[in-house]
Design a protein around this motif. Structure first.
Motif, PDB file in Angstrom:
ATOM      1  N   TYR A 120     -53.509  42.584  51.559  1.00 59.54           N
ATOM      2  CA  TYR A 120     -52.737  41.557  50.858  1.00 59.54           C
ATOM      3  C   TYR A 120     -51.276  41.985  50.907  1.00 59.54           C
ATOM      4  O   TYR A 120     -50.983  43.184  50.863  1.00 59.54           O
ATOM      5  CB  TYR A 120     -53.102  41.486  49.367  1.00 59.54           C
TER       6      TYR A 120
ATOM      7  N   THR B 115     -57.074  44.787  44.000  1.00 60.98           N
ATOM      8  CA  THR B 115     -55.918  44.037  44.500  1.00 60.98           C
ATOM      9  C   THR B 115     -54.770  44.996  44.831  1.00 60.98           C
ATOM     10  O   THR B 115     -54.138  44.882  45.887  1.00 60.98           O
ATOM     11  CB  THR B 115     -55.466  43.000  43.442  1.00 60.98           C
TER      12      THR B 115
ATOM     13  N   GLY C  60     -57.327  44.497  38.244  1.00 66.03           N
ATOM     14  CA  GLY C  60     -56.338  44.513  39.328  1.00 66.03           C
ATOM     15  C   GLY C  60     -56.363  45.753  40.198  1.00 66.03           C
ATOM     16  O   GLY C  60     -55.457  45.943  41.025  1.00 66.03           O
TER      17      GLY C  60
HETATM   18  N1  LIG Z   1     -58.801  36.674  46.542  1.00 71.20           N
HETATM   19  C1  LIG Z   1     -58.677  36.326  45.269  1.00 71.20           C
HETATM   20  N2  LIG Z   1     -58.457  35.050  44.888  1.00 71.20           N
HETATM   21  C2  LIG Z   1     -58.321  34.706  43.585  1.00 71.20           C
HETATM   22  N3  LIG Z   1     -58.372  35.578  42.564  1.00 71.20           N
HETATM   23  C3  LIG Z   1     -58.592  36.870  42.859  1.00 71.20           C
HETATM   24  C4  LIG Z   1     -58.758  37.314  44.222  1.00 71.20           C
HETATM   25  N4  LIG Z   1     -58.944  38.668  44.209  1.00 71.20           N
HETATM   26  C5  LIG Z   1     -58.903  39.023  42.901  1.00 71.20           C
HETATM   27  N5  LIG Z   1     -58.685  37.953  42.105  1.00 71.20           N
HETATM   28  C6  LIG Z   1     -58.560  37.991  40.624  1.00 71.20           C
HETATM   29  O1  LIG Z   1     -57.587  38.976  40.305  1.00 71.20           O
HETATM   30  C7  LIG Z   1     -57.980  39.758  39.188  1.00 71.20           C
HETATM   31  C8  LIG Z   1     -58.053  41.222  39.584  1.00 71.20           C
HETATM   32  O2  LIG Z   1     -59.131  41.421  40.485  1.00 71.20           O
HETATM   33  P1  LIG Z   1     -59.467  42.813  41.173  1.00 71.20           P
HETATM   34  O3  LIG Z   1     -58.227  43.397  41.716  1.00 71.20           O
HETATM   35  O4  LIG Z   1     -60.575  42.582  42.128  1.00 71.20           O
HETATM   36  O5  LIG Z   1     -59.967  43.660  39.919  1.00 71.20           O
HETATM   37  P2  LIG Z   1     -60.768  45.060  39.863  1.00 71.20           P
HETATM   38  O6  LIG Z   1     -60.820  45.631  41.236  1.00 71.20           O
HETATM   39  O7  LIG Z   1     -59.975  45.887  38.901  1.00 71.20           O
HETATM   40  O8  LIG Z   1     -62.124  44.744  39.317  1.00 71.20           O
HETATM   41  C9  LIG Z   1     -59.292  39.165  38.720  1.00 71.20           C
HETATM   42  O9  LIG Z   1     -59.006  38.258  37.692  1.00 71.20           O
HETATM   43  C10 LIG Z   1     -59.828  38.475  39.948  1.00 71.20           C
HETATM   44  O10 LIG Z   1     -60.656  37.403  39.597  1.00 71.20           O
END
Ligand SMILES: Nc1ncnc2c1ncn2[C@@H]1O[C@H](COP(=O)(O)OP(=O)(O)O)[C@@H](O)[C@H]1O
Ligand SMILES: [Mg+2]
Length: 367
Positions: A53, A44, A41
């Motif tokens: 977002y 995100t 996360g």
């Molecule tokens: N746009 C999106 N749509 C659906 N799932 C997402 C999206 N972005 C991230 N996720 C999911 O949210 C979780 C956190 O992702 P992310 O924030 O990219 O993690 P990190 O940057 O710590 O690797 C993961 O399970 C990822 O698959």
């Protein structure tokens, strides 16, 4: 400059909860790191702070201002994306100037600001070079310059060094810190690399599966981990399963490896709460905190074992000791009197009470 406040922030993508119940207070001018494994996360959360977002729940504030649903261009945040997202066929100058052009800054002002920032990232000689003709490290600097040139209140860096080789990573670490100090800019740095997080940050937030497990200085995170996930994600650690048998003011009686032992621990070791009788917890201790002796040590906080493996790393030596069928890792300096210890030697281990941490077991799967 601005402080950043996240209050009970959640972000769900359909059924996937990427970030949950997140409360963070990032101070003005702080170098703050989000650390955790892939998918926990970090990106995100960074994107919610940048405005790419909007949270599903909760609020985001910069200083006193509510920014929860403010679009990215109105936030004054500079972001460096993991893949840099540069325009490959534009020159260095054009890439860095882009954000200023969008903001309708005058041509003469653009020239001045771009050349100032290129000097800061030590790329002044590359102004007319096409980005596709630059090395990874140079592209990294262009991405930084592009984020800094708009003079953001907040700098957001998403795994900015992960595409670079080890030597360049070291150099860029220092470079980023230097720039952050020069600009006194509130910075959030995302990484899955614990060494990067420990060496660069004022404070670190450790994430796993969308949950923030601990916020603290590098020393707090390393020396006083909140649970077994944090302890094992950062650095090397020994875990010894314990069963609490009896708790007094200062001493707890525990079973270690099914044997009743007395253990001296300080109250601060129960950082989460005092365990209850018969509860199963974990004693954690770093390999460099265990004192190794080839002569018997009596008293509390000691264990007896046999050397199983010795590994020489130059400045340090790692000794694996078998204690009742369990392996404990001990690190010592090459200057230690037992640096030439051999496999099969009988040894005594002493675990200083201020180095022991009794922590809850929160995860079956760590690391
Ligand atoms: N746009 C999106 N749509 C659906 N799932 C997402 C999206 N972005 C991230 N996720 C999911 O949210 C979780 C956190 O992702 P992310 O924030 O990219 O993690 P990190 O940057 O710590 O690797 C993961 O399970 C990822 O698959
Ligand atoms: Mg990410």
């Amino acid at each position: 400059m601005a402080s950043i406040n996240l209050e009970n922030v959640q972000k769900a993508f359909g059924k996937v909860v990427a970030v949950d119940h997140l409360n963070l207070e990032i101070k003005e001018g702080e170098f703050f790191t989000f650390l955790g494994p892939s998918g926990c996360g970090k990106t995100t959360t960074l994107r919610m702070i940048a405005g790419f977002y909007y949270p599903s729940k909760g609020a985001i504030r910069f200083g006193e201002k509510d920014m929860t649903r403010v679009p990215p261009e109105k936030r004054n945040t500079g972001m460096v994306f993991q893949n840099y997202a540069l325009f490959p066929h534009m020159t260095v100058f054009e890439n860095v100037a882009f954000g200023l052009k969008v903001r309708k800054v005058s041509t003469s002002e653009i020239k001045k600001r771009v050349s100032d920032v290129l000097e800061k990232v030590r790329l002044e000689k590359y102004s007319d070079r096409q980005v596709s003709q630059l090395s990874g490290g140079q592209q990294q600097r262009v991405a930084l310059a592009r984020a800094l040139v708009i003079e953001p209140e907040i700098l957001l860096l998403d795994e900015p060094l992960s595409n670079l080789d080890a030597k360049l990573r070291d150099e860029m670490r220092t470079e980023i810190l230097r720039l952050q100090r020069d600009y006194h800019i509130t910075t959030i740095y995302v990484t899955h690399d614990q060494a990067e997080a420990l060496s660069m940050s004022d404070r670190i937030a450790v994430f796993n599966f969308g949950v923030c497990h601990q916020v603290g200085t590098p020393s707090e995170i390393y020396n006083e981990p909140a649970n077994d996930f944090v302890a094992s994600f950062i650095g090397e650690i020994n875990f010894i399963p314990l069963k609490i048998e009896n708790i007094n003011e200062k001493t707890i009686e525990v079973s270690i490896f099914n044997e009743l032992k007395r253990l001296n621990v300080t109250n601060s070791d129960f950082n989460y709460r005092k365990p209850t009788n018969k509860e199963e917890v974990i004693l954690s201790i770093r390999p460099e905190s265990i004192k190794l002796s080839s002569k018997p040590i009596k008293g509390t906080n000691t264990l007896e074992g046999k050397v199983e493996l010795v590994q020489f790393f130059g400045s340090t030596i790692e000794v694996l000791v078998k204690v009742d069928g369990n392996i404990l890792r001990v690190n010592m300096l090459n200057t230690h009197e037992l640096s030439r210890i051999e496999k099969g030697t009988k040894v005594w281990l002493y675990m200083p009470e201020d180095r022991i941490r009794i922590i809850p077991k929160i995860s079956g799967e760590v690391k």
